[in-house]
Every structure is written in structure tokens, then in C-alpha cells.
Design an enzyme around this catalytic site. Structure first.
Site, mmCIF file in Angstrom:
data_model
loop_
_atom_site.group_PDB
_atom_site.id
_atom_site.type_symbol
_atom_site.label_atom_id
_atom_site.label_comp_id
_atom_site.label_asym_id
_atom_site.label_seq_id
_atom_site.Cartn_x
_atom_site.Cartn_y
_atom_site.Cartn_z
ATOM 1 N N ALA B 75 59.118 30.518 -58.208
ATOM 2 C CA ALA B 75 58.618 31.460 -59.376
ATOM 3 C C ALA B 75 57.294 31.821 -59.354
ATOM 4 O O ALA B 75 56.884 33.103 -59.992
ATOM 5 C CB ALA B 75 58.586 30.624 -60.521
ATOM 6 N N ASN B 155 56.259 25.363 -70.006
ATOM 7 C CA ASN B 155 56.737 24.107 -69.196
ATOM 8 C C ASN B 155 55.881 22.962 -69.571
ATOM 9 O O ASN B 155 56.361 21.910 -69.358
ATOM 10 C CB ASN B 155 56.027 24.353 -67.891
ATOM 11 C CG ASN B 155 54.576 25.049 -67.763
ATOM 12 O OD1 ASN B 155 54.273 25.950 -68.370
ATOM 13 N ND2 ASN B 155 53.678 24.458 -67.037
ATOM 14 N N GLN B 183 61.629 27.714 -66.263
ATOM 15 C CA GLN B 183 62.049 26.568 -67.278
ATOM 16 C C GLN B 183 62.932 26.643 -68.042
ATOM 17 O O GLN B 183 63.368 25.934 -68.857
ATOM 18 C CB GLN B 183 60.616 26.116 -68.011
ATOM 19 C CG GLN B 183 59.598 25.485 -67.221
ATOM 20 C CD GLN B 183 59.438 24.441 -66.547
ATOM 21 O OE1 GLN B 183 60.578 23.386 -67.028
ATOM 22 N NE2 GLN B 183 58.712 23.780 -65.984
ATOM 23 N N SER B 203 63.096 29.916 -60.417
ATOM 24 C CA SER B 203 62.774 29.055 -59.165
ATOM 25 C C SER B 203 64.021 27.838 -59.196
ATOM 26 O O SER B 203 64.552 27.542 -60.279
ATOM 27 C CB SER B 203 61.643 28.087 -59.538
ATOM 28 O OG SER B 203 61.403 27.214 -58.546
ATOM 29 N N ALA B 204 64.464 27.524 -57.981
ATOM 30 C CA ALA B 204 65.565 26.762 -57.810
ATOM 31 C C ALA B 204 65.186 25.275 -58.015
ATOM 32 O O ALA B 204 65.913 24.494 -58.557
ATOM 33 C CB ALA B 204 66.067 26.896 -56.270
ATOM 34 N N HIS B 205 63.736 24.731 -57.865
ATOM 35 C CA HIS B 205 63.697 23.475 -57.766
ATOM 36 C C HIS B 205 63.654 22.886 -59.216
ATOM 37 O O HIS B 205 63.284 21.689 -59.418
ATOM 38 C CB HIS B 205 62.529 22.914 -56.989
ATOM 39 C CG HIS B 205 61.048 23.258 -57.514
ATOM 40 N ND1 HIS B 205 60.172 22.644 -58.282
ATOM 41 C CD2 HIS B 205 60.461 24.594 -57.595
ATOM 42 C CE1 HIS B 205 59.244 23.082 -58.696
ATOM 43 N NE2 HIS B 205 59.144 24.477 -57.994
ATOM 44 N N THR B 243 62.577 37.038 -43.028
ATOM 45 C CA THR B 243 63.845 36.555 -42.711
ATOM 46 C C THR B 243 64.427 35.706 -43.749
ATOM 47 O O THR B 243 63.718 34.598 -44.264
ATOM 48 C CB THR B 243 63.949 35.908 -41.653
ATOM 49 O OG1 THR B 243 63.557 36.548 -40.442
ATOM 50 C CG2 THR B 243 65.379 35.224 -41.102
ATOM 51 N N CYS B 328 41.276 13.476 -66.610
ATOM 52 C CA CYS B 328 40.151 13.130 -66.622
ATOM 53 C C CYS B 328 39.338 12.691 -65.431
ATOM 54 O O CYS B 328 39.618 11.462 -64.978
ATOM 55 C CB CYS B 328 39.483 12.460 -67.716
ATOM 56 S SG CYS B 328 37.677 11.953 -67.805
HETATM 57 C C1 PLP Z 1 56.938 28.262 -66.278
HETATM 58 C C2 PLP Z 1 56.623 28.221 -64.702
HETATM 59 N N1 PLP Z 1 56.099 29.197 -64.115
HETATM 60 C C3 PLP Z 1 56.294 29.213 -62.715
HETATM 61 C C4 PLP Z 1 56.323 27.881 -61.796
HETATM 62 C C5 PLP Z 1 56.153 27.827 -60.565
HETATM 63 O O1 PLP Z 1 57.249 27.842 -59.903
HETATM 64 P P1 PLP Z 1 57.253 27.487 -58.341
HETATM 65 O O2 PLP Z 1 57.007 26.197 -58.104
HETATM 66 O O3 PLP Z 1 58.648 27.917 -57.805
HETATM 67 O O4 PLP Z 1 56.427 28.403 -57.544
HETATM 68 C C6 PLP Z 1 56.625 26.646 -62.563
HETATM 69 C C7 PLP Z 1 56.625 25.510 -62.122
HETATM 70 O O5 PLP Z 1 55.823 24.941 -61.750
HETATM 71 C C8 PLP Z 1 56.953 26.887 -64.264
HETATM 72 O O6 PLP Z 1 56.959 25.948 -65.083
HETATM 73 S S1 FES Z 2 37.206 9.568 -65.982
HETATM 74 FE FE1 FES Z 2 36.089 10.297 -67.979
HETATM 75 S S2 FES Z 2 35.900 8.268 -68.752
HETATM 76 FE FE2 FES Z 2 36.514 7.910 -66.936
#
Ligand code: PLP
Ligand code: FES
Lengths: 125, 404
Positions: B75, B155, B183, B203-205, B243, B328
Site C-alpha cells: 500500500a 489504521n 485497512q 496491501s496483501a499483508h 518482474t 515515549c
Molecule cells: C492505512 C494504511 N496505508 C498504508 C499502509 C502501508 O502498507 P504496506 O505495509 O503494504 O506498505 C498501512 C499499513 O501499515 C496502512 O494501515
Molecule cells: S521515557 Fe519518558 S518517562 Fe521514561
């Protein structure tokens, strides 16, 4: 993110979690950080008339390393004088907990909390 | 080591064993390993047949003509090809593009690149429920608008965009409409005949197919033109050279065919699981489901547990593979830009977890997720000074925080 055994130990079994009466003249409270930054630490010390830290408590909103840093310093501070506690440096904390570089600021926060608690106590005397 | 329970189906899915079997048949000497572009022998013909069969399977899921399907690597590439391809082909007509603040990075960063090339981009703001309305699109439209690019399903929060209504607006104004359906494919019905979409990324995965393969739907009537981004042997009618990866393509086709056959039963089951999860945690105080309550896909539950911080929550949920609204990892913690765009405050954004449920999730898995989440939240709130303050009736917004 892989955590060190020391961080996991403090995180699983945090020491000295709690809250003391902020109004008590023997209690110093340090609150540092901000919710928007993702970390807030509250550290409290109870100081004897001789200037020795008798008890320490904390509560922390933050990552595991921040929780572990604050838990660790409460353990260290108990029994220390204010001057000794004031010498605790973030490097001591990060070394003890084997914090990775991205987590150093969590230990800095703990050092700041110690200073803030001591300052707060002194301002009340 | 016992692996954590997988509840991150929005990140990726395992390949369905039925799909894996078919893919394996396209690899070795005994299998269908030929180059689909080889014209001079049966190896090529067989591979081409498998590729064209898969093309039909993908087209069927969305009611397209197989000739409207272009294979890509996923995607991300489809988004790049659609947006840059349109921008570079139609730039003489205009240089304005409309998208939203909650798109995937594959769209946002592509738009940023086009801005550097002199295009102008309008980023629409979602409602607090995460929706972009057709009216917003109509209002943002200008004389020089050439493309609207919006995702079908978000997503992070799983909300569904009303692409049929937006397609009416774009078609009436003769502006092209690209939809990132990574998604949504296999999760909600898509009909490119009735929805006036001009380009659609897949996207296939995300659909129990392999990683590294995707497709772009490119409408033939009215015809959409693209400038190729990958030059070479002129495969895919010149739109995408390289290919063709027979095994990947066969995998994507089979995965989409299974999705078509099983979408309804999968959805009913997954919807019940999501409800079970929500019912299991919603009675705790200060717990919120993010995104619109009903205009959403069944597999996504993005939940904020106020007053606990996301990274520590993830640490407590080590036995669950979920993802957090923020990570974080440095002094400047970045809450998710999607949650922030909904107007959510930073604390709440920091405290959110995305559970995504899929084909292989069971009731027992959900019960385990509920128990672990509850335990973690209770434990972390006991540790949280913010929870204390909330319980004491302190308004956190009124506190002067000592920022560091
Ligand atoms: C909304 C959306 N677009 C694009 C992607 C990217 O897809 P891909 O991993 O097949 O490049 C994702 C997945 O991470 C997605 O959730
Ligand atoms: S990484 Fe922000 S408090 Fe620890």
C-alpha cells in the site's frame, strides 16, 4: 524495548509507593514533569529534626524506567541526610538500573524530584 | 519462551495456511516459477495465467475490471504511485491536493514531498470522532484541485470514511479521488462501480496474505492517467515496471478470494469479540473507546485508560502483542498524531492502546486480554499521582506543571 532486570524488578515490585500529608512540616514534596510529556513524578520525604530522611514515598505516571528510577531513589534516600540525598545524581540511578541512552531523562527526572522535595522541605522550616 | 498473544492484526496478519500452500507452489523447480513476462515458453505462460487469475480475484473483491489492477509492492507504493503519479501527470491542470491529518504516513509524507515540489496541500481536520465529512471536502475544493486522497478505514482508530458520498462530489467537479483501502479491503464491502473512486490502494499483508505485495486500482472509465514512478521493462501497462513476483501475487489473490468468501462470517465473529473486550473493561472509570461508535470496522478497539501512561501499560501487558498510541522513547514524547488530531489531550493520547482482533482470535484470547488489562490499569493507577489527584477532585488542567 528490552528492559534490564533491575528495571523489571522495581517495576514489578515497586518500593515505597504512597502518599504523605503534604501539609506536615516534616514532609517535603517534589512533583516534577508534566502529563503532556508523559511523565509526572511525585516524591515525598519525611525528615527528622536531626535532618535525616526517615521515610520516602513516591507515585509516578510514566514509563517503566521512570517508575523504577523513582522507586530506587526512595530506597536509597531512607536514612540519608538531606545533604547526602542532594548528592544523588542521575548517573548513579541510570547506572544502577542499566538504563539505555533514550531512558536517561527518566533518571534526570528522579534527580529533579529529589531536589524539588528537599527544596520544598527547606522552604517550610 | 511463550510468545505473547497476538492482538495487532491492524499492523499485519499471519498468512492464512491455505494461502501459504498456494504460494509455496510457485517457488521451486517443480513449481510455477517462470517469469510471467516470458512469452516464448510454457513456464512463462503458466506463471502469467496464475498472475492473471490473481488479478481477477483482487478485482472481484472490489467489483473492478481485472485490467484496472496494477501490482505494486504494497500500500505504501500504491499510495506513492497514485498521488505522485496523478500530481506529475496533471500538474498543468492544477497543483492543489486535498487530504486529511489522519492519513497514513505513506500518504502524508508523499504529500509533503509534493509540497517541496511546489504543490499545495490542504489537510482536513477530522471530527472528534475521527470522521472527515463530505461537506468538508466540498468546501476545501478549489479551481486548481486535482486530487482528493482519503483513507477508507483509519489504521489507528478503525473509523470508516463515507467514500461513496465523497466520490459524488469529486466526480461532479472532475477531480480525481484516491482512497487508501489497506485497512478496509476484506473487512467491509467495496464496490468501485457504485463508489466513484478513481484510484484505490491495497496491501496483501493486512488480509492474511504475504508482505511485500499490494495493488493499485486505476480506473479505466473515465480513464485515469498516471506518470510511472518506477521505470524499466514497461510491465503493468507501463505504470509499474519490474518482474512480477508470482508467488506474492498468487498469495494476494488467494487471500482476497478467501476474504470475499468469508468476510461476513469473519466480521460477525470479530464484532462479537470486540464487543466482549469493550464490555470487559468499560466499567472501569475513565476508560474511553476512541473513534466513532458505529461507523467503524469490527476488528479495531482503540481504548484510552486515563491516568496511566502508555509505555508502562505496554510493559504490564507484555503477554499481549498490542500497540500503543504513543511511544515515549526520548525526552520529547510524541503522542499519536491521529489521536491528537481528534482533539484529544496529550494525557489521554498517551494512555491509549490499540487492540486489533482478527481471523484467528478466540474468546479465550479476549478474556485473557481483559484480565491483563484490568490488572495492569489497577496496578498503574495505584502508582499514578495523576489518578490520586483526579480522585481528590483536582482539575489537572489547572495545575502549573514544572515542565522539564
Ligand atoms: C492505512 C494504511 N496505508 C498504508 C499502509 C502501508 O502498507 P504496506 O505495509 O503494504 O506498505 C498501512 C499499513 O501499515 C496502512 O494501515
Ligand atoms: S521515557 Fe519518558 S518517562 Fe521514561
Amino acid at each position: 524495548m528490552a528492559y534490564s532486570e533491575q528495571v523489571i524488578d522495581h517495576y514489578e515490585n515497586p518500593r515505597n509507593v504512597g502518599k504523605m500529608d503534604e501539609a506536615d512540616a516534616h514532609v517535603g514534596t517534589g512533583m516534577v514533569g508534566a502529563p503532556a510529556c508523559g511523565d509526572v513524578m511525585r516524591l515525598q520525604i519525611k525528615v527528622s529534626d536531626e535532618g535525616v530522611i526517615e521515610d520516602a514515598k513516591f507515585k509516578t505516571y510514566g514509563c517503566g524506567s521512570a517508575i523504577a528510577s523513582s522507586s530506587l531513589v526512595t530506597e536509597w534516600m531512607k536514612g540519608m541526610t538531606l545533604d547526602q540525598a542532594g548528592e544523588i545524581r542521575n548517573a548513579n540511578i541510570s547506572e544502577e538500573l542499566a538504563l539505555p541512552p533514550v531512558k536517561i531523562h527518566c533518571s534526570v527526572l528522579a534527580e529533579d524530584a529529589i531536589k524539588a522535595a528537599i527544596d520544598n522541605y527547606k522552604s517550610k522550616q | 519462551m511463550k510468545l505473547p498473544l497476538y492482538l495487532d492484526y491492524s499492523a499485519t496478519t499471519p498468512v492464512d495456511p491455505r494461502v501459504a500452500k498456494l504460494m509455496c507452489d510457485c517457488l521451486t523447480q517443480e513449481g510455477n516459477f517462470g517469469n510471467p513476462a516470458s512469452r516464448s515458453h510454457v513456464y512463462g505462460w503458466q506463471a502469467e495465467e496464475a498472475v492473471e487469475n490473481a488479478r481477477r480475484q483482487v478485482a472481484d473483491l472490489i467489483n473492478a475490471d481485472p485490467r484496472e489492477i496494477v501490482w505494486t509492492s504494497g500500500a505504501t507504493e500504491s499510495d506513492n504511485l497514485a498521488i505522485k503519479g496523478v500530481a506529475h501527470f496533471y500538474h498543468k491542470k492544477g497543483k492543489h491536493i486535498i487530504t486529511s491529518k489522519i492519513e497514513h504516513k505513506a500518504v502524508l509524507d508523499t504529500c509533503r514531498q509534493l509540497e517541496r515540489e511546489g504543490f499545495e496541500v490542504t489537510y482536513l481536520e477530522p471530527s472528534t470522532e475521527g470522521l472527515i465529512s463530505p461537506e468538508q471536502v466540498a468546501e476545501a475544493m478549489r479551481e486548481d484541485t486535482i486530487l482528493v486522497s482519503l483513507m477508507h478505514v483509519n489504521n489507528e482508530i478503525g473509523v470508516v470514511t463515507d467514500i461513496a458520498a465523497i466520490g459524488e462530489i469529486t466526480r461532479a467537479q472532475k477531480v480525481l479521488f484516491h482512497v487508501d483501502a489497506a485497512q478496509s479491503a476484506g473487512k467491509i464491502a467495496i464496490d468501485v462501480e457504485s463508489a466513484k473512486v478513481d484510484l484505490m490502494s491495497f496491501s496483501a499483508h493486512k488480509v492474511y496474505g504475504p508482505k511485500g505485495i499490494g495493488a493499485l486500482f486505476v480506473r479505466r472509465k473515465p480513464r485515469v492517467r498516471l506518470e510511472a514512478q518506477m521505470h524499466g521493462g514497461g510491465h503493468e501497462r507501463g505504470m509499474r515496471s519490474g518482474t512480477l513476483a508470482t508467488h506474492q501475487i498468487v498469495g494476494m489473490g488467494a487471500a482476497f478470494a478467501i476474504a470475499q468468501a468469508e468476510m461476513e462470517s469473519d466480521n460477525a465473529r470479530i464484532d462479537a469479540l470486540r464487543q466482549r473486550l469493550w464490555d470487559g473493561v468499560k466499567d472501569m472509570e475513565e476508560v474511553y473507546m476512541n473513534g466513532h461508535a458505529t461507523q467503524r470496522v469490527s476488528g479495531n478497539a482503540n481504548i484510552s485508560f486515563n491516568f496511566v501512561e502508555g509505555e508502562s501499560l505496554l510493559m504490564s501487558l507484555r503477554e499481549l502483542a498490542v500497540s500503543s498510541g504513543s511511544a515515549c522513547t526520548s525526552a520529547s514524547l510524541e503522542p499519536s498524531y491521529v489521536l491528537r488530531a481528534l482533539g484529544m489531550n496529550d494525557e489521554l493520547a498517551h494512555s491509549s492502546i490499540r487492540f486489533s482482533i482478527g481471523r484467528f482470535t478466540t474468546e479465550a484470547d479476549i478474556d485473557q486480554a481483559i484480565e491483563q488489562s484490568r490488572n495492569a490499569v489497577i496496578k498503574l493507577r495505584d502508582l499514578s499521582p495523576l489518578w490520586d489527584m483526579y480522585k481528590d477532585g483536582v482539575d489537572l488542567d489547572s495545575v502549573q506543571w514544572a515542565a522539564h
